[in-house]
Design an enzyme around this catalytic site. Structure first.
Site, mmCIF file in Angstrom:
data_model
loop_
_atom_site.group_PDB
_atom_site.id
_atom_site.type_symbol
_atom_site.label_atom_id
_atom_site.label_comp_id
_atom_site.label_asym_id
_atom_site.label_seq_id
_atom_site.Cartn_x
_atom_site.Cartn_y
_atom_site.Cartn_z
ATOM 1 N N HIS A 379 57.931 53.083 12.134
ATOM 2 C CA HIS A 379 58.397 52.069 12.093
ATOM 3 C C HIS A 379 57.786 50.398 11.407
ATOM 4 O O HIS A 379 58.445 49.507 11.608
ATOM 5 C CB HIS A 379 59.219 51.778 12.735
ATOM 6 C CG HIS A 379 60.831 52.280 12.720
ATOM 7 N ND1 HIS A 379 61.677 52.263 12.703
ATOM 8 C CD2 HIS A 379 60.609 53.360 13.486
ATOM 9 C CE1 HIS A 379 62.939 53.094 12.654
ATOM 10 N NE2 HIS A 379 62.285 53.811 13.939
ATOM 11 N N LYS A 570 66.603 36.833 11.866
ATOM 12 C CA LYS A 570 65.544 38.119 12.410
ATOM 13 C C LYS A 570 64.014 37.488 13.196
ATOM 14 O O LYS A 570 64.451 36.077 13.971
ATOM 15 C CB LYS A 570 64.935 38.404 11.867
ATOM 16 C CG LYS A 570 63.940 37.694 10.761
ATOM 17 C CD LYS A 570 63.032 37.518 9.490
ATOM 18 C CE LYS A 570 64.417 38.293 8.057
ATOM 19 N NZ LYS A 570 64.343 39.078 7.594
ATOM 20 N N ARG A 571 63.617 38.203 14.112
ATOM 21 C CA ARG A 571 62.672 38.207 14.992
ATOM 22 C C ARG A 571 60.999 37.206 14.801
ATOM 23 O O ARG A 571 61.804 37.183 13.632
ATOM 24 C CB ARG A 571 62.096 39.602 15.359
ATOM 25 C CG ARG A 571 62.876 39.949 16.395
ATOM 26 C CD ARG A 571 63.015 39.395 17.957
ATOM 27 N NE ARG A 571 61.444 39.483 18.971
ATOM 28 C CZ ARG A 571 61.387 39.850 19.893
ATOM 29 N NH1 ARG A 571 62.140 40.801 20.625
ATOM 30 N NH2 ARG A 571 60.027 39.876 20.476
ATOM 31 N N LYS A 576 57.130 37.176 8.804
ATOM 32 C CA LYS A 576 58.168 37.609 8.460
ATOM 33 C C LYS A 576 58.585 35.976 7.973
ATOM 34 O O LYS A 576 58.658 35.955 7.406
ATOM 35 C CB LYS A 576 59.097 37.003 9.721
ATOM 36 C CG LYS A 576 59.253 38.770 10.104
ATOM 37 C CD LYS A 576 59.959 39.115 11.526
ATOM 38 C CE LYS A 576 60.544 40.599 11.582
ATOM 39 N NZ LYS A 576 60.981 41.955 10.827
ATOM 40 N N THR A 678 66.993 45.229 7.484
ATOM 41 C CA THR A 678 68.382 46.303 7.599
ATOM 42 C C THR A 678 68.616 44.739 7.470
ATOM 43 O O THR A 678 70.135 45.261 7.403
ATOM 44 C CB THR A 678 67.744 46.669 8.756
ATOM 45 O OG1 THR A 678 67.571 46.260 9.521
ATOM 46 C CG2 THR A 678 67.692 48.532 8.449
ATOM 47 N N LYS A 682 72.308 43.787 5.134
ATOM 48 C CA LYS A 682 73.431 43.368 5.741
ATOM 49 C C LYS A 682 73.727 41.874 4.997
ATOM 50 O O LYS A 682 75.149 42.035 5.292
ATOM 51 C CB LYS A 682 73.467 43.115 7.364
ATOM 52 C CG LYS A 682 72.959 43.955 7.975
ATOM 53 C CD LYS A 682 72.419 43.646 9.740
ATOM 54 C CE LYS A 682 71.982 44.822 10.072
ATOM 55 N NZ LYS A 682 71.328 44.775 11.965
HETATM 56 C C1 26W Z 1 54.630 49.326 21.393
HETATM 57 C C2 26W Z 1 54.757 47.593 20.812
HETATM 58 C C3 26W Z 1 56.034 47.516 20.115
HETATM 59 C C4 26W Z 1 57.735 47.799 20.070
HETATM 60 C C5 26W Z 1 58.299 47.540 18.840
HETATM 61 C C6 26W Z 1 55.205 47.647 18.331
HETATM 62 C C7 26W Z 1 55.871 48.040 17.092
HETATM 63 C C8 26W Z 1 57.861 48.320 18.098
HETATM 64 C C9 26W Z 1 58.913 47.693 16.517
HETATM 65 C C10 26W Z 1 58.168 48.796 15.796
HETATM 66 C C11 26W Z 1 58.948 47.166 15.550
HETATM 67 C C12 26W Z 1 60.448 47.140 15.140
HETATM 68 O O1 26W Z 1 61.330 46.908 15.020
HETATM 69 N N1 26W Z 1 60.163 47.573 13.590
HETATM 70 C C13 26W Z 1 61.124 47.553 12.950
HETATM 71 O O2 26W Z 1 61.934 48.853 12.474
HETATM 72 C C14 26W Z 1 62.706 48.051 11.354
HETATM 73 C C15 26W Z 1 63.509 49.683 11.291
HETATM 74 O O3 26W Z 1 63.327 50.657 11.121
HETATM 75 C C16 26W Z 1 62.759 48.011 9.970
HETATM 76 O O4 26W Z 1 63.747 47.377 9.317
HETATM 77 C C17 26W Z 1 61.501 47.244 9.933
HETATM 78 O O5 26W Z 1 61.098 46.503 8.809
HETATM 79 C C18 26W Z 1 60.762 47.268 11.210
HETATM 80 O O6 26W Z 1 59.995 46.004 11.177
#
Ligand code: 26W
Length: 831
Positions: A379, A570-571, A576, A678, A682
């Protein structure tokens, strides 16, 4: 008792039942009323006269749950009988939000419940709002898992989600004097009516200790792991109902507890306080969701969490498989295990450990079973978000797993040597152990090597996986990387959150549009029809009035519903680029001040999102947005032409109100950095027009809606790479842009922070000298694109494009995404 026999199926399964019937027929409403009243008395133990809104919510949820359970057991029994292959979706995050309206919509019971509740004299909306928002996730990844659970149930794929039942979900955000403050979230405080505690589904999870090698004369040596800590995982199941209630799956979340105190040595030695602290240590595992997003948590507790839920889930999967099939070797034909990012990567060595150590399967066979069962979704490619763990920590906590990883690496590096020959760089780059600067286990590599399929979440992201982070692994194992562009569930993100638009769409495209989103195409010829445009705009206006009321009551800011609602939700993260949006607001403010009589488009800039508690720059950006809002919103000279609003505590429920009320969707990440997005889907599905970069799924949205129905600006991913290679200094760019110069100078003068003029110096500094996210570099083009937005807003073209966005979004349904996973990754035939 009212619900001793199963409810009448024909009501639930009726195919053309309207999404929100005006009112249910009398006997079903009467049944529901009487069931709710008995729940108040018998389940809550309260006199109906003393019940508060929360009691009513619990009673309604339990009443609905009774109906779901029959369907649930039936789904499970049918899958069992057919010997169907099952999907196990392993995810540390499930951002499910509220379940009541979701389950009511999908059971086609919204109308009758609403009527029943209101007949009882209770305000249905207040009852709905009494449900806490289950925030067991940070953002996109967790919400995707929730959409996928709903789509798998809708497509009647027998599936189970596995995760952790965090006692505290994502922190509650309070904005105080413009600063984010974090408070613990307490979703379980008043009980959770959806879950079933499975006191009989408990697994031992072990940590630490050491290894013993047992040499055997005619066989390979065996390894014995003697752990020194045991805790227990207890299962809690939540039913997830598919559309029309045909199929129900379970979300199984694990809660940690100490082994029976009588099994604790400390307890038996009389050290009861010591025993208490051991118990607290065990329970800490499922206490908190890690609130980090895109930055590795890097803490031992996180690794303990990862192993905890992986081990419990795999033990459960293997138990279930053995029980129903009897042959552990047939696992890949009956189970597909999907790893949601690298957080469950330990599934690879854990499955190997169980197969080899517990079930005595030979290494090569075990490896074949493992790789045929597991697959992995990536992701993010952000280097700082790629999970790695120090070898020493790993060895202390999970010595047998490290041992297994080393053994996997031997075969893997042998294959690499054969493939890459003398090229030591390539071999080092594919190794499961990163040897550059302290030895670390690479969780992404581990997941990759242990999977038969690895997927990215948008076309561009999957391509970048092949070209960058996983280039060498891709050359060693060609064809394993595949793309599965994300999607969203239309039930929650259209039918439920925007019932007025849904009725209009049913009118225009037929009631079947609820089941066949491709029918949205029928809107295309209506996009020019003035009468239809007016109906469409009336729905949007009603949603905007509702949002304006929320903003007024929460923040005391009055916004005009006829202004353009420009939304970024969003976050909060530098990539972003909320900052780009905010400085555009400043530039626009200055332009209005300079020419108050110009033909300006009234705009409300709406922001919402949480920053990781430890992410200083992101928290400063929140303060910046709030501070510019203070100045702009209170400056009479701009006559309400521009307002900046930050809505605190963004979560799924807030999104459900903001999304239907949006006109413009800000998807402005630095190209190459947003894996998919995503929220972009929406918002477009609800008729917002996107202003965005060529990044993530924006590119596919552009391909679907057509270039005249989206505003694209900014550098492309390859240009971003080239520009960064030239350095991060933006001095030249700034000096050629009087507008950007004006913005930065105002920030530096303390125009927005008169009480502390240097407060935003780190922001100004980044804009000038450390433009890693290309905020300065993309500013002019963004400002230009925003003025094109203004122009279009005043023409009938806006309504047309907005309608065409809705008409062309069907492909972004998570049902489509899940069908693709079923076909290409899970090998599950769909009827
Ligand atoms: C290890 C710490 C950590 C925690 C969470 C690293 C990475 C993450 C996630 C991968 C962050 C995340 O939510 N990524 C998002 O995933 C969505 C679903 O696929 C995508 O639509 C977003 O672009 C992406 O940032």
């Amino acid at each position: 008792m009212v619900f001793e026999s199963p409810p009448k199926q024909d009501r639930i399964l009726e195919d053309d039942a309207p999404i929100r019937p005006e009112s249910g027929d009398d006997d079903i409403v009467a049944e529901i009323k009487s069931a709710i009243l008995s729940k108040i008395v018998l389940a809550a133990g309260k006199d109906v006269k003393r019940a508060n809104i929360h009691d009513w919510y619990i009673a309604a949820a339990l009443t609905l749950r009774d109906r779901i359970v029959y369907q649930w057991l039936q789904s499970d029994r049918a899958a069992q009988r057919r010997g169907d292959k099952r999907v196990y979706y392993l995810s540390l995050e499930f951002l499910i939000g509220r379940l009541l309206t979701d389950a009511l919509t999908n059971m086609s019971l919204m109308g009758p419940f609403r009527t029943a509740v209101e007949d009882l004299g209770i305000d249905f909306d207040a009852l709905r709002d009494a449900e806490p928002d289950a925030a067991l996730g940070n953002g996109g990844l967790g919400r995707l898992a929730a959409c996928f659970m709903e789509s798998m149930a809708t497509l009647a794929i027998p599936a189970r989600g596995y995760g952790i039942r965090y006692e505290h979900g994502l922190f509650r955000q309070i904005v105080s004097d413009g600063w984010q403050e974090e408070f613990p979230e307490q979703w379980l405080l008043s009980g959770n009516p959806w879950e079933f505690e499975r006191g009989d589904v408990v697994f031992d999870i072990q940590y630490g200790g050491h290894l013993d090698r047992i040499e055997q004369t005619d066989k390979p040596s065996r390894t014995l792991w003697i752990p020194d800590e045991t805790i227990q995982a207890v299962a809690y199941d939540t039913p997830i109902v598919g559309w029309r209630g045909h199929h129900v799956n379970a979300l199984r979340l694990w809660s940690a507890r100490a082994v029976d105190p009588m099994r604790l040595d400390t307890f038996n030695n009389g050290d009861h306080l010591g025993a208490m602290s051991e118990m607290a240590r065990a329970e800490a595992i499922s206490k908190f969701l890690y609130p980090s997003d895109e930055t590795p948590a890097g803490r031992a507790l996180r690794l303990r969490q990862e192993y905890f839920f992986v081990s419990a889930s795999l033990q459960d999967i293997l138990d279930r498989h053995l029980h129903s099939d009897g042959d552990i070797r047939s696992l890949p034909s009956h189970a597909a295990i999907q790893l949601n990012d690298t957080h469950p990567s330990l599934a690879v060595p854990e499955l190997m450990r169980l197969l080899v150590d517990k079930y005595q399967i030979g290494w090569d066979d075990a490896w074949d079973i493992t790789t045929r069962t597991i697959s992995y979704t990536n992701h993010t490619l952000l280097p700082e978000a790629l999970e790695t763990w120090q070898v020493e920590l790993f060895e202390r906590m999970l010595p047998r797993h490290l041992d297994i990883i080393y053994r996997i690496n031997v075969d893997h590096l042998a294959a690499a040597e054969k493939h890459f020959g003398a090229d030591a760089r390539s071999r080092a780059s594919v190794s499961l152990i990163d040897e550059t600067g302290g030895r670390r286990v690479r969780m992404g590599h581990l997941a990759f090597v242990g999977s038969h399929r690895i997927n990215g979440v948008s076309a561009m992201h999957s391509e970048l996986m092949r070209e960058t982070v996983f280039a060498d692994l891709n050359s060693l194992y060609p064809g394993r990387i595949t793309n599965k562009t994300n999607g969203i569930t239309f039930r929650r993100w259209l039918h439920q959150c925007n019932p007025e638009l849904t009725s209009l769409l049913q009118d225009a495209c037929g009631a079947a549009v609820l089941d066949e989103p491709e029918r949205l195409r029928m809107l295309e010829p209506l996009s020019d029809d003035r009468a239809f445009q007016q109906r469409f705009q009336a729905v949007k206006r009603a949603n905007k009035i509702a949002l304006a009321q929320t903003i007024a009551s929460q923040l005391g800011i009055v916004v005009d519903p006829s202004a353009l609602f420009d939304v970024q939700i969003k976050r909060i993260h530098e990539y972003k680029r909320q900052l780009l949006n905010a400085i555009e607001a400043v530039a626009l403010y200055q332009a209005i001040l300079a020419n108050p009589e110009g033909n300006w488009t009234p705009r409300i800039k709406i922001f919402a999102g949480k920053a990781a508690a430890s992410y200083r720059q992101a928290k400063l950006i929140i303060k910046f947005i709030n501070d510019i809002g203070n100045v702009i919103n209170n400056d009479p000279a701009i006559r309400d032409l521009l307002k900046v609003v930050f809505i605190p505590n963004y979560n799924v429920s807030a999104a459900e109100i903001i999304v239907p009320a949006s006109d413009l969707s800000e998807q402005i990440s630095t190209a190459g950095m947003e894996a998919s997005g995503t929220g972009n889907m929406k918002l477009a599905l609800n008729g917002a027009i996107t202003i965005g970069t060529l990044d993530g799924a924006n590119i596919e949205i552009l391909e679907h809606v057509g270039e005249e129905n989206i505003f694209i600006f900014g550098m492309k991913a390859d240009e971003v790479v080239q520009r960064r290679a030239m350095g991060l200094d933006a001095t030249g760019i700034i000096s050629s842009s009087p507008m950007l110069t004006g913005v930065i100078e105002a920030i530096e003068r303390g125009v927005f922070s008169p009480d502390d003029p240097s407060r935003f110096a780190p922001i100004a500094h980044a804009l000038r000298f450390l433009d890693h996210y290309l905020v300065s570099a993309d500013f002019e083009d963004y400002y230009r694109a925003q003025r094109a937005v203004d122009m279009k807003w005043h023409s009938p073209e806006w309504a047309r494009s907005s309608i065409l966005n809705v008409a062309r979004m069907a492909w972004f349904s998570s049902d489509r995404t899940i069908r693709e996973y079923a076909e290409d990754i899970w090998n599950i035939p769909l009827t």
